[in-house]
Write an enzyme that holds these catalytic residues in place. Structure first.
Site, short mmCIF file in Angstrom:
data_model
loop_
_atom_site.label_atom_id
_atom_site.label_comp_id
_atom_site.label_asym_id
_atom_site.label_seq_id
_atom_site.Cartn_x
_atom_site.Cartn_y
_atom_site.Cartn_z
N SER A 105 0.87 -1.18 0.00
CA SER A 105 0.00 0.00 0.00
C SER A 105 0.90 1.22 0.00
O SER A 105 2.08 1.13 0.37
CB SER A 105 -0.85 0.00 1.28
N TYR A 163 -3.01 -0.98 10.53
CA TYR A 163 -2.88 -1.18 9.07
C TYR A 163 -1.55 -0.64 8.55
O TYR A 163 -0.83 -1.32 7.82
CB TYR A 163 -4.05 -0.50 8.37
P1 NAD Z 1 -11.28 -6.25 -0.51
O1 NAD Z 1 -11.88 -6.14 0.83
O2 NAD Z 1 -12.14 -6.13 -1.72
O3 NAD Z 1 -10.46 -7.62 -0.65
C1 NAD Z 1 -9.73 -8.19 0.40
C2 NAD Z 1 -9.82 -9.69 0.25
O4 NAD Z 1 -9.03 -10.32 1.28
C3 NAD Z 1 -11.26 -10.21 0.40
O5 NAD Z 1 -11.48 -11.22 -0.57
C4 NAD Z 1 -11.25 -10.81 1.80
O6 NAD Z 1 -12.23 -11.82 2.00
C5 NAD Z 1 -9.84 -11.35 1.83
N1 NAD Z 1 -9.39 -11.74 3.17
C6 NAD Z 1 -9.53 -11.04 4.33
N2 NAD Z 1 -9.04 -11.75 5.34
C7 NAD Z 1 -8.59 -12.93 4.83
C8 NAD Z 1 -8.00 -14.08 5.38
N3 NAD Z 1 -7.76 -14.19 6.70
N4 NAD Z 1 -7.68 -15.11 4.55
C9 NAD Z 1 -7.91 -15.02 3.22
N5 NAD Z 1 -8.49 -13.96 2.65
C10 NAD Z 1 -8.82 -12.92 3.45
O7 NAD Z 1 -10.13 -5.15 -0.54
P2 NAD Z 1 -9.01 -4.80 -1.64
O8 NAD Z 1 -8.97 -3.34 -1.73
O9 NAD Z 1 -9.20 -5.61 -2.86
O10 NAD Z 1 -7.71 -5.28 -0.85
C11 NAD Z 1 -6.75 -6.17 -1.38
C12 NAD Z 1 -5.37 -5.79 -0.90
O11 NAD Z 1 -5.03 -4.51 -1.43
C13 NAD Z 1 -5.23 -5.67 0.62
O12 NAD Z 1 -3.99 -6.21 1.04
C14 NAD Z 1 -5.26 -4.16 0.85
O13 NAD Z 1 -4.59 -3.80 2.02
C15 NAD Z 1 -4.54 -3.70 -0.40
N6 NAD Z 1 -4.76 -2.27 -0.70
C16 NAD Z 1 -5.97 -1.81 -1.13
C17 NAD Z 1 -6.13 -0.46 -1.43
C18 NAD Z 1 -7.41 0.12 -1.92
O14 NAD Z 1 -7.49 1.36 -2.09
N7 NAD Z 1 -8.45 -0.64 -2.17
C19 NAD Z 1 -5.05 0.41 -1.29
C20 NAD Z 1 -3.82 -0.08 -0.84
C21 NAD Z 1 -3.70 -1.43 -0.57
#
Ligand code: NAD
Length: 264
Positions: free
Chosen positions: A149, A162
């Site tokens: 991130s 986080y």
């Molecule tokens: P999201 O909530 O759509 O997806 C997260 C996924 O992780 C979901 O499928 C959830 O069920 C799964 N998950 C949670 N706990 C879990 C576990 N214990 N075991 C297996 N799966 C698990 O969110 P996203 O935005 O797609 O996030 C994906 C990644 O991207 C994360 O690591 C998040 O920190 C990172 N991220 C997202 C953003 C953003 O703006 N959306 C920005 C920076 C980083």
């Protein structure tokens, strides 16, 4: 581009993980769609990937549970023969100010976002080292992509769990990259900025919220999951074979200290 390679994406039934699993399948890889809850959505992602003429299946596992991660990687080796690409993407937020943050909120985020990535990287690396380089498949013995991130380097009030997890992911990634590079294994991270997914709906789902968010993004566009998926495909392809231990920020310039565009 990735024909014959076997990929596993954690948290692949939603958001960035889903888009990444689909993009890897479109690029020719066979893909395991990991999920912890939401089997129906995972099966839909599997069907979409199979539509590209590659193999895919869904696998339920909690990435913070050691035994479940061990089983998940053992299964891909059994079903697909090996693993070439591990995308450690699963993550979550449990937001709170410091003084109100419970031990459970702190621990859950560290367990999933940091320990989960450690376990996935460890199990994938064992298979990469056992198998070594297969030149017809890829120049490297395996690729690990840590989903980080901008908060790997940008502090974030109200989100100490986080931000600490992502700062940890950055150092873990560099350390693993240094340790595994002599085995021809590439470890890198992708650092998304603000991407439209369920994790951060409140930040963009009203015009007012989106306008505030856009002030932090010099490129003046909220990212889409496909922006990150495309970066992951590039990162694991042999085009980037010499990229080792790097974080690729995919953030519309969010890490460029946008406040200094007019101030400072
Ligand atoms: P999201 O909530 O759509 O997806 C997260 C996924 O992780 C979901 O499928 C959830 O069920 C799964 N998950 C949670 N706990 C879990 C576990 N214990 N075991 C297996 N799966 C698990 O969110 P996203 O935005 O797609 O996030 C994906 C990644 O991207 C994360 O690591 C998040 O920190 C990172 N991220 C997202 C953003 C953003 O703006 N959306 C920005 C920076 C980083």
């Amino acid at each position: 581009m990735l024909q014959g390679q076997k990929a596993l994406v954690t948290g692949a039934n939603s958001g960035i993980g889903k888009a990444t699993a689909i993009a890897l399948g479109r690029a020719g890889a066979d893909v395991v769609v990991n999920y912890v809850v939401g089997k129906d959505e995972a099966e839909k992602v599997v069907d979409q990937i199979k539509g590209f003429g590659v193999n895919a299946y869904a696998h339920e596992a909690d990435v913070s549970d050691e035994a479940q991660v061990v089983d998940m990687v053992a299964r891909i080796v059994k079903e697909f023969g090996t693993i070439d690409i591990m995308v450690a993407n699963a993550g979550l937020q449990r937001d709170s100010s410091l003084v109100d943050m419970t031990m459970a909120q702190w621990q859950k985020v560290i367990d999933v976002n940091l320990t989960g990535q450690f376990l996935c990287a460890r199990e994938a690396a064992k298979e990469f080292m056992r198998r070594g380089v297969v030149p017809e498949v890829s120049r490297s013995a395996g690729k690990i992509v840590c989903m980080s991130s901008v908060h790997q380097i940008v502090p974030w009030s109200g989100h100490v769990n986080y931000a600490s997890s992502k700062g940890g992911v950055g150092m873990m990634m560099q350390t693993l990259a240094q340790e595994l590079a002599p085995h021809h294994i590439r470890v890198n991270a992708v650092g998304p900025g603000a991407i439209r997914t369920p994790i951060n709906t409140a930040a963009w789902d009203t015009p007012e919220a989106e306008a505030e968010l856009l002030k932090l993004i010099p490129y003046r566009r909220v990212g889409d999951p496909e922006d990150i998926a495309n970066a992951v495909v590039a990162m694991v392809s042999d085009l980037l074979d010499y990229v080792v231990g790097t974080t690729l920020y995919v953030d519309g310039g969010m890490t460029l200290f946008p406040g200094f565009a007019t101030g400072g």
